[in-house]
Design a protein around this motif. Structure first.
Motif, PDB file in Angstrom:
ATOM      1  N   GLU A 256      49.061  36.383  28.605  1.00  0.00           N
ATOM      2  CA  GLU A 256      50.210  36.833  27.818  1.00  0.00           C
ATOM      3  C   GLU A 256      51.089  37.813  28.588  1.00  0.00           C
ATOM      4  O   GLU A 256      52.315  37.790  28.460  1.00  0.00           O
ATOM      5  CB  GLU A 256      49.735  37.493  26.525  1.00  0.00           C
ATOM      6  CG  GLU A 256      49.249  36.532  25.463  1.00  0.00           C
ATOM      7  CD  GLU A 256      48.820  37.265  24.201  1.00  0.00           C
ATOM      8  OE1 GLU A 256      49.364  38.362  23.948  1.00  0.00           O
ATOM      9  OE2 GLU A 256      47.946  36.744  23.478  1.00  0.00           O
ATOM     10  N   HIS A 257      50.458  38.666  29.380  1.00  0.00           N
ATOM     11  CA  HIS A 257      51.212  39.709  30.084  1.00  0.00           C
ATOM     12  C   HIS A 257      51.580  39.323  31.513  1.00  0.00           C
ATOM     13  O   HIS A 257      52.083  40.155  32.266  1.00  0.00           O
ATOM     14  CB  HIS A 257      50.407  41.014  30.076  1.00  0.00           C
ATOM     15  CG  HIS A 257      50.252  41.602  28.703  1.00  0.00           C
ATOM     16  ND1 HIS A 257      51.249  42.317  28.073  1.00  0.00           N
ATOM     17  CD2 HIS A 257      49.224  41.556  27.817  1.00  0.00           C
ATOM     18  CE1 HIS A 257      50.838  42.701  26.870  1.00  0.00           C
ATOM     19  NE2 HIS A 257      49.618  42.248  26.698  1.00  0.00           N
ATOM     20  N   GLY A 258      51.339  38.079  31.880  1.00  0.00           N
ATOM     21  CA  GLY A 258      51.765  37.600  33.187  1.00  0.00           C
ATOM     22  C   GLY A 258      51.049  38.238  34.361  1.00  0.00           C
ATOM     23  O   GLY A 258      51.621  38.363  35.456  1.00  0.00           O
ATOM     24  N   ILE A 259      49.800  38.643  34.165  1.00  0.00           N
ATOM     25  CA  ILE A 259      49.034  39.282  35.230  1.00  0.00           C
ATOM     26  C   ILE A 259      48.334  38.201  36.056  1.00  0.00           C
ATOM     27  O   ILE A 259      47.647  37.336  35.519  1.00  0.00           O
ATOM     28  CB  ILE A 259      48.005  40.270  34.648  1.00  0.00           C
ATOM     29  CG1 ILE A 259      48.743  41.413  33.937  1.00  0.00           C
ATOM     30  CG2 ILE A 259      47.086  40.819  35.727  1.00  0.00           C
ATOM     31  CD1 ILE A 259      47.843  42.329  33.154  1.00  0.00           C
ATOM     32  N   ALA A 260      48.521  38.249  37.362  1.00  0.00           N
ATOM     33  CA  ALA A 260      47.934  37.249  38.252  1.00  0.00           C
ATOM     34  C   ALA A 260      46.409  37.275  38.138  1.00  0.00           C
ATOM     35  O   ALA A 260      45.788  38.325  38.305  1.00  0.00           O
ATOM     36  CB  ALA A 260      48.356  37.520  39.690  1.00  0.00           C
ATOM     37  N   HIS A 261      45.826  36.127  37.839  1.00  0.00           N
ATOM     38  CA  HIS A 261      44.374  36.045  37.718  1.00  0.00           C
ATOM     39  C   HIS A 261      43.941  34.599  37.861  1.00  0.00           C
ATOM     40  O   HIS A 261      44.730  33.673  37.652  1.00  0.00           O
ATOM     41  CB  HIS A 261      43.898  36.588  36.368  1.00  0.00           C
ATOM     42  CG  HIS A 261      44.308  35.757  35.191  1.00  0.00           C
ATOM     43  ND1 HIS A 261      45.608  35.728  34.701  1.00  0.00           N
ATOM     44  CD2 HIS A 261      43.597  34.884  34.412  1.00  0.00           C
ATOM     45  CE1 HIS A 261      45.676  34.909  33.672  1.00  0.00           C
ATOM     46  NE2 HIS A 261      44.471  34.382  33.476  1.00  0.00           N
ATOM     47  N   GLN A 262      42.679  34.414  38.221  1.00  0.00           N
ATOM     48  CA  GLN A 262      42.124  33.070  38.344  1.00  0.00           C
ATOM     49  C   GLN A 262      40.666  33.101  37.932  1.00  0.00           C
ATOM     50  O   GLN A 262      39.866  33.870  38.472  1.00  0.00           O
ATOM     51  CB  GLN A 262      42.232  32.568  39.789  1.00  0.00           C
ATOM     52  CG  GLN A 262      41.709  31.146  39.971  1.00  0.00           C
ATOM     53  CD  GLN A 262      41.722  30.691  41.425  1.00  0.00           C
ATOM     54  OE1 GLN A 262      41.949  31.498  42.324  1.00  0.00           O
ATOM     55  NE2 GLN A 262      41.488  29.410  41.640  1.00  0.00           N
ATOM     56  N   LEU A 263      40.330  32.265  36.947  1.00  0.00           N
ATOM     57  CA  LEU A 263      38.939  32.097  36.554  1.00  0.00           C
ATOM     58  C   LEU A 263      38.305  31.128  37.548  1.00  0.00           C
ATOM     59  O   LEU A 263      38.786  30.002  37.710  1.00  0.00           O
ATOM     60  CB  LEU A 263      38.853  31.553  35.129  1.00  0.00           C
ATOM     61  CG  LEU A 263      37.480  31.580  34.463  1.00  0.00           C
ATOM     62  CD1 LEU A 263      36.964  33.006  34.322  1.00  0.00           C
ATOM     63  CD2 LEU A 263      37.542  30.910  33.093  1.00  0.00           C
ATOM     64  N   VAL A 264      37.260  31.571  38.244  1.00  0.00           N
ATOM     65  CA  VAL A 264      36.676  30.772  39.320  1.00  0.00           C
ATOM     66  C   VAL A 264      35.221  30.442  39.000  1.00  0.00           C
ATOM     67  O   VAL A 264      34.552  31.149  38.243  1.00  0.00           O
ATOM     68  CB  VAL A 264      36.758  31.517  40.664  1.00  0.00           C
ATOM     69  CG1 VAL A 264      38.218  31.752  41.050  1.00  0.00           C
ATOM     70  CG2 VAL A 264      36.005  32.849  40.618  1.00  0.00           C
ATOM     71  N   ASP A 265      34.739  29.347  39.603  1.00  0.00           N
ATOM     72  CA  ASP A 265      33.327  29.019  39.455  1.00  0.00           C
ATOM     73  C   ASP A 265      32.524  29.777  40.505  1.00  0.00           C
ATOM     74  O   ASP A 265      33.081  30.519  41.324  1.00  0.00           O
ATOM     75  CB  ASP A 265      33.098  27.512  39.533  1.00  0.00           C
ATOM     76  CG  ASP A 265      33.549  26.896  40.854  1.00  0.00           C
ATOM     77  OD1 ASP A 265      33.618  27.625  41.870  1.00  0.00           O
ATOM     78  OD2 ASP A 265      33.822  25.682  40.888  1.00  0.00           O
TER      79      ASP A 265
END
Length: 421
Positions: A162-171
């Motif tokens: 929602e807040h446009g924060i760079a993130h990546q859910l990784v395995d």
């Protein structure tokens, strides 16, 4: 300004020093009063070093009460509870439980991220302007040992998007590609990578900024204890080691001691001392050490690379105001280090630390003016003081100077506790 106003900042942690710096930059004559012998010697000294707006989150979160209860009596636990009849603790716990509802969590996390994101920008500007090097690293990896940890993180993941924060859910495989030294023997369900977050040596930064502030004219008075505050017409009076002094304005940034100073003036906040721990070990095998900063979500323990050392920090002990080292806490820190980076350091030879973090039940700090003329506060940052310090210091300087802060102050002022008795 008709004359150079004198402002006293009570507290020489990273919060107080950042406040003093920005007040001096705004043209004020500033004195910092600190009861210990140098800056950053209490809560700022042994913290995790993480500056992660993307991760900053209230301790009060959906599912957290059940999770904490399930781990409370394990040999290694993220939470320790010292039996106590302290009414203030149980009042704080009741308020904290109310803040664990999803909607309250969303509101509190958004408030915390607002100031933390702003603070990271201000910190980067400070670093670039003064060419500071405080062993900073880039990137932050949150580790999930189980699918349950991933499920508990879902409300936070939604807010990041929602807040446009760079993130990546990784395995697990991707997480180990980001941090190649992660032990393959420790179960890993996945991770959350926040590439724009960072970490650094908080006390080293604070001492560097202190030197810069001194060059700007800020005076630091160490081994001085403010025992009381009082209103003296247009000035604020301070009793310091049985002597009386006054200033045009006072900023209370004294950590957990702030509650003691404010209560006689009718300003009562549910600020409670939550004890945290850290272990610092010298790296013996650099190829097996972390490259940046990580968070073990199961144990709520951060692992941070600080030059040639590893800092492992976190946990929460309720009901204790001493800095005695609890064996369960030390065992938990060592376990987290050995689980993820077993060959990086000799954790049995680590230097251990504990300190008190001033925490409000909902999470965000309290900044700005009080009902008392020329008395201001910068308090209640909990375990995220380092992540918020630069931005909070700038906000205080803006408020005192009559400027509109660059961020929305909704939910970050004393007004949210105005109805407390």
């Amino acid at each position: 300004m008709p004359h150079q106003q004198q402002i006293a900042v009570i507290g020489g942690g990273v919060i107080g020093v950042c406040t003093a710096y920005f007040l001096a930059e705004a043209g004020y004559q500033v004195v910092v009063i600190e009861r210990l012998g140098n800056v950053a010697e209490k809560a700022s000294f042994g913290n995790a070093g993480v500056v992660a707006p993307g991760y900053v989150t209230p301790w009060a979160a959906p599912g957290m009460p059940k999770k904490l209860l399930s781990t409370l009596f394990r040999p290694e636990s993220p939470v320790l509870l010292k039996p106590t009849l302290d009414r203030a603790l149980w009042r704080w716990v009741r308020m904290w439980l109310a803040e664990c509802e999803l909607e309250r969590f969303r509101i509190n996390k958004a408030r915390m991220q607002r100031i933390a994101l702003y603070s990271r920008d201000i910190l980067q500007q400070l670093r670039d302007h003064h060419q500071l090097d405080y062993e900073q690293t880039r990137g932050y990896l949150q580790l999930f040992r189980s699918e349950r940890d991933i499920a508990l993180a879902q409300p936070s993941l939604g807010l990041l998007a929602e807040h446009g924060i760079a993130h990546q859910l990784v395995d697990a495989e991707q997480a180990r590609a980001i941090e190649p030294a992660l032990s393959a023997a420790t179960p890993l369900a996945g991770g959350l990578h926040l590439p724009d977050d960072e970490a650094g040596n908080c006390p080293l930064f604070t001492k560097q900024l202190k030197t810069i502030a001194q060059d700007m004219g800020v005076e630091f008075h160490f081994s001085k204890t403010v025992t009381a505050l009082e209103v003296q017409g247009k000035r604020i009076g301070m009793r310091i080691d049985e002597r009386e002094f006054s200033a045009d304005a006072v900023v209370v940034a004294a950590g957990i001691d702030s509650a003691r100073l404010l209560a006689p003036l009718g300003i009562r906040l549910p600020l409670y001392p939550i004890k945290g721990y850290s272990a610092t070990a010298s790296i013996r095998n650099f190829d097996e050490a972390p490259q940046a900063a990580l968070m073990d979500e199961s144990y709520k323990v951060a692992i941070t690379r600080m030059g040639s050392r590893i800092r492992i920090a976190g946990l929460a002990e309720l009901g204790s105001v001493s800095t005695d080292l609890h064996e369960v806490a030390l065992r938990t820190l060592a376990k987290v280090g050995e689980d993820w980076f077993p060959d990086a350091a000799n954790y049995s030879n680590a230097s251990y630390w504990s300190g008190i973090r001033p925490m409000l039940p909902d999470g965000p700090p309290v900044l700005g003016a009080t009902p008392i003329r020329n008395l201001y506060v910068n308090i209640g940052h909990g375990s995220t003081g380092w992540a918020m310090a630069a931005g909070c210091g700038m906000v205080l300087a803006d408020v005192i100077s009559g400027r509109t802060p660059e961020i929305d102050m909704e939910g970050l002022t004393l007004a949210r506790y105005a109805r407390l008795p």
